[in-house]
Design a protein around this motif. Structure first.
Motif, PDB file in Angstrom:
ATOM      1  N   ASN A 241      -3.396  -3.122  11.911  1.00  0.00           N
ATOM      2  CA  ASN A 241      -4.041  -2.783  10.770  1.00  0.00           C
ATOM      3  C   ASN A 241      -5.034  -3.730  10.145  1.00  0.00           C
ATOM      4  O   ASN A 241      -4.622  -4.051   9.108  1.00  0.00           O
TER       5      ASN A 241
ATOM      6  N   GLY B 187      -1.658  -6.307   3.344  1.00  0.00           N
ATOM      7  CA  GLY B 187      -0.383  -5.803   3.637  1.00  0.00           C
ATOM      8  C   GLY B 187       0.130  -6.504   4.757  1.00  0.00           C
ATOM      9  O   GLY B 187      -0.578  -7.169   5.837  1.00  0.00           O
TER      10      GLY B 187
ATOM     11  N   ASP C  68      -6.381  -3.495   6.400  1.00  0.00           N
ATOM     12  CA  ASP C  68      -5.306  -3.895   5.243  1.00  0.00           C
ATOM     13  C   ASP C  68      -5.225  -5.102   5.136  1.00  0.00           C
ATOM     14  O   ASP C  68      -4.273  -5.820   5.638  1.00  0.00           O
TER      15      ASP C  68
ATOM     16  N   TYR D 289      -9.280   6.406   4.715  1.00  0.00           N
ATOM     17  CA  TYR D 289      -9.315   6.086   3.200  1.00  0.00           C
ATOM     18  C   TYR D 289      -9.488   7.516   2.603  1.00  0.00           C
ATOM     19  O   TYR D 289      -9.544   7.382   1.103  1.00  0.00           O
TER      20      TYR D 289
ATOM     21  N   TYR E 217       0.863  -1.317   0.052  1.00  0.00           N
ATOM     22  CA  TYR E 217       0.033  -0.064   0.110  1.00  0.00           C
ATOM     23  C   TYR E 217       0.686   1.342   0.055  1.00  0.00           C
ATOM     24  O   TYR E 217       0.206   2.426  -0.354  1.00  0.00           O
TER      25      TYR E 217
END
Length: 246
Positions: free
Chosen positions: A106, A112, A109, A177, A25
């Motif tokens: 996180n 990721g 994600d 976002y 990302y």
């Protein structure tokens, strides 16, 4: 190079500052690169400050030479790698924390690597070092796609939690976002926030949709120069379109 008091202040958008092997990302900047970027600001007579400091100075017409430094999501590496560099240059920044995931990772994600988020103790520590904590919602939810009750919870409950933890006012919000619409802006304003950060420039640009300039690990001196100039050109164009002098 200087930034002007007129128009929209320059705000740089960071996420994680850490060593990495995979970063799909492009949210991670290596610590040595981050130090180089802060040194570039300092050498050009620019000073990185929190959003609260930047907007207070902007109100007074004293924001020339100031650049907002923001860090989305509240990664634990801010305390590990960022605070020392900011202190060295006399800078501060704003961390937008996800109030419902403190001490977690996180999870939003899917592709990721998992990155640890700051816990309550870490947030209190960075505030004592002169940094600002703002809200990034409860669970990193895309707000325009959520229902009214969920939007209110994301905006209002997150603020209550973060103020209780930091024992300091939480006056800034950051849209997860960068997803924002007019209804979401109204909800943030009605909740009593002083400002909110978006990502890209749009027709919603303003105090509750402040555009920011993404900074990544590939940004060296020339790319930073180009990004600052691009921001100044975009701000000048917006002022001309609105018929505002300066």
């Amino acid at each position: 190079m200087t930034t002007s008091d007129s128009g929209m202040p320059l705000v740089l958008m960071y996420h994680s500052v850490d060593r990495y092997s995979a970063d799909p990302y492009r949210i991670t900047v290596r610590p040595d690169r981050f130090d180089q970027q802060m040194r570039w600001l300092w050498r050009h007579g620019l000073r990185g400050v929190s959003m609260r400091q930047l907007l207070a100075a902007h109100r007074r017409g004293a924001a020339a030479g100031l650049v907002g430094l923001t860090f989305d999501d509240g990664y634990a590496d801010f305390l590990d790698h960022v605070t020392r560099t900011l202190s060295w240059y006399g800078f501060t920044g704003t961390v937008f924390a996800v109030a419902g995931r403190l001490g977690g990772v996180n999870e939003w994600d899917p592709d990721g690597p998992r990155k640890k988020l700051m816990d309550a103790k870490a947030l209190r520590t960075i505030v004592t070092l002169g940094n600002e904590v703002g809200s990034h919602g409860m669970l990193h939810t895309r707000l325009p796609a959520a229902g009214d009750s969920k939007v209110r919870a994301e905006i209002e409950r997150s603020r209550t939690i973060l103020e209780s933890i930091t024992e300091a006012p939480v006056t800034g919000f950051c849209y997860p976002y960068g997803a924002v619409d007019g209804q979401t802006i109204t909800a943030v304003r009605d909740a009593g926030y002083d400002y909110a950060c978006a990502v890209a420039h749009s027709e919603l640009d303003g105090r509750f949709a402040i555009p920011r300039t993404y900074v990544g690990d590939r940004d060296k001196n020339l790319r930073l120069t180009a990004k600052v100039l691009r921001h100044e050109l975009a701000t000048r164009r917006t002022r001309l379109e609105l018929g505002v002098p300066g």
